[in-house]
Design a protein around this motif. Structure first.
Motif, short mmCIF file in Angstrom:
data_model
loop_
_atom_site.label_atom_id
_atom_site.label_comp_id
_atom_site.label_asym_id
_atom_site.label_seq_id
_atom_site.Cartn_x
_atom_site.Cartn_y
_atom_site.Cartn_z
N GLU A 22 0.83 -1.20 0.00
CA GLU A 22 0.00 0.00 0.00
C GLU A 22 0.87 1.26 0.00
OE1 GLU A 22 -2.36 -0.50 3.45
OE2 GLU A 22 -3.61 -2.10 2.60
N GLY A 23 1.92 1.24 0.82
CA GLY A 23 2.81 2.40 0.90
C GLY A 23 3.55 2.65 -0.40
N MET A 24 4.05 1.60 -1.04
CA MET A 24 4.78 1.77 -2.29
C MET A 24 3.87 2.25 -3.41
SD MET A 24 7.89 1.17 -1.50
CE MET A 24 8.87 0.78 -2.93
N ALA A 46 13.79 1.81 4.79
CA ALA A 46 14.88 2.20 3.89
C ALA A 46 14.39 3.21 2.85
CB ALA A 46 15.46 0.98 3.19
N VAL A 47 13.15 3.08 2.42
CA VAL A 47 12.57 4.06 1.49
C VAL A 47 12.40 5.41 2.19
CG1 VAL A 47 10.63 4.56 -0.03
CG2 VAL A 47 11.39 2.21 0.27
N ALA A 48 11.97 5.38 3.44
CA ALA A 48 11.84 6.62 4.20
C ALA A 48 13.18 7.33 4.33
CB ALA A 48 11.26 6.34 5.58
N ALA A 56 7.26 10.02 6.17
CA ALA A 56 6.56 9.53 7.36
C ALA A 56 5.58 8.42 7.01
CB ALA A 56 5.85 10.69 8.05
N ARG A 57 4.96 8.55 5.84
CA ARG A 57 4.04 7.50 5.40
C ARG A 57 4.78 6.19 5.15
NH1 ARG A 57 1.49 3.85 5.09
NH2 ARG A 57 -0.19 3.28 3.64
N MET A 58 6.02 6.27 4.66
CA MET A 58 6.81 5.06 4.43
C MET A 58 7.19 4.40 5.76
SD MET A 58 6.87 4.61 1.21
CE MET A 58 5.23 5.39 1.23
N VAL A 59 7.45 5.20 6.79
CA VAL A 59 7.71 4.63 8.10
C VAL A 59 6.49 3.87 8.59
CG1 VAL A 59 8.18 5.18 10.52
CG2 VAL A 59 9.42 6.38 8.71
#
Length: 434
Positions: free
Chosen positions: A140-142, A182-184, A173-176
């Motif tokens: 969902e985040g990606m 690692a994306v964050a 913050a959404r990636m966290v």
């Protein structure tokens, strides 16, 4: 929650079961840990052993377990703890104290007692469910990241220059929250690109393209071969546990520490050590972590050689490794005979690396050449007359120039898209680490 001492603690724990007040969280097996920020300046250190139903918190609460422990347990139950989180010193001490308590009367570990089959099955089922929930969150985040990237390209990059620090913070913050740490981290490094001077917009677009490629690779992970899929998972933020990694067949060699780099991000210090094997000629990078300035616990010292096992992480090309058994320490080697190649060969190795890992930032090489200062820039010119810009901190480059004294010597460094970052050179068979 059955372990809550009362209803008010249960309610307080639920209020803390959100990522906001937490930092440095992680989980390994049954061990959970994290720091919870309260009203004071120092966060509370929270650790839980789910299997043994043990917990500890540095807060002064007289309730047991306290609301911070309950909040951490709820985060874990909802698969919001980072399985790639770095084991903190306080969590490691907690785990060691638990292991000491589990010693039986005859001195053998209590863990040797077979686990109840029903409990083992329930534990495995719970782990599988948490792993599946994390996969869903990451997906969902990606997908959200990909939409955000498309918006940036379609609307232009002017917003990034107006407020570099906050421009990508919301999506980071959404990636966290999506458990893609690692994306964050990659998103939070983008302000440096914006502030990097002329041509920043082109460099920023390149970084956004790499993130877009990662989002697309994650969406099509089922179509990738095993090695590339492992690279994608690592670049997203999934890690292999130490226990799993040490089960990988080791590579034994006499490894020389040819480089050292310290970085700090989000109060976490990372020490990266570059190693080269004497007989295998293989490169390796070994990472150590420290929080709060406590120092790095590593037996590896720059410029010295150690006879040891290295366990390489999955993925391609194999570079990152964990130190296993140390068989012997040999001090500073005085008979290294790495001839050093040309820049053409080094660039070919870099292209090969990018073909196998498009998100790589560099690859270790040995180039024989002469260091000079040309027009205010440090340059390495190989024996064929080809030249490359030298990168890194000015004091280290000045030291390299002074020590090599315009002689043609094998220079060890990390080659990347912008040049070569030197870490050491060889003189009369001795490794001199910068």
């Amino acid at each position: 929650m059955e372990v809550a001492p009362d209803a008010s603690s249960r309610a307080a724990g639920r209020r803390l079961a959100v990522p906001g007040p937490w930092s440095g969280t992680g989980t390994q097996g049954a061990l959970l840990w994290g720091e919870c920020h309260g009203s004071g300046s120092t966060p509370y250190q929270v650790t839980v052993d789910v299997a043994a139903r043990r917990w500890k918190c540095s807060c002064p609460s007289r309730k047991f377990p306290c609301k911070h422990v309950l909040g951490l347990l709820l985060l874990w139950a909802d698969a919001r703890l980072d399985e790639s989180g770095t084991l903190t010193d306080f969590a490691e001490r907690f785990a060691r104290s638990g292991a000491a308590r589990r010693k039986s009367d005859d001195g053998s570990p209590a863990d040797a007692v077979p686990e109840d089959p029903a409990a083992a099955q329930a534990r495995r089922r719970g782990a599988e469910q948490r792993a599946a929930r994390r996969e869903e969150r990451v997906s969902e985040g990606m997908a959200e990241l990909e939409r955000w990237l498309q918006d940036q390209v379609s609307s232009g990059l002017a917003a990034a220059s107006r407020d570099p620090e906050q421009w990508a913070e919301q999506v980071a913050a959404r990636m966290v929250d999506a458990q893609a740490p690692a994306v964050a981290s990659a998103l939070r490094r983008l302000p440096r690109v914006v502030r990097s001077g002329d041509g920043w917009n082109e460099r920023l677009l390149e970084e956004l393209a790499r993130l877009h490629l990662l989002a697309r690779a994650w969406a099509r992970a089922a179509e990738l071969d095993e090695d590339l899929a492992a690279v994608v998972r690592r670049r997203v933020g999934f890690t292999v546990t130490t226990e799993e990694l040490l089960r990988v067949p080791p590579v034994r060699d006499r490894w020389t520490v040819v480089g050292l780099r310290d970085t700090e991000e989000d109060r976490l210090s990372t020490r990266t050590l570059w190693l080269r094997g004497r007989s295998t000629g293989r490169w390796a990078s070994v990472h150590y972590y420290s929080r709060g300035g406590e120092g790095f616990a590593t037996p590896l010292r720059r410029g010295e050689e150690v006879d040891a096992d290295l366990h390489f992480h999955p993925g391609r090309p194999p570079l990152r490794a964990a130190l296993g058994t140390v068989h012997a320490e040999h001090g500073r080697p005085a008979d290294c005979t790495w001839p050093g190649g040309t820049l053409a060969r080094a660039r070919a190795q870099w292209r090969e690396t990018l073909a196998r890992d498009p998100w790589s930032d560099g690859w270790p090489v040995v180039v024989r050449g002469t260091v000079d200062l040309v027009g205010g820039c440090f340059v390495l010119t190989d024996d064929d007359g080809d030249a490359v810009a030298l990168l890194g901190r000015w004091p280290g480059l000045v030291e390299l120039l002074g020590l090599t004294a315009a002689r043609s010597l094998p220079v060890v460094g990390e080659i990347g898209p912008d040049g070569l970052t030197p870490t050491a050179f060889l003189e009369d068979g001795t490794v001199v680490v910068l």
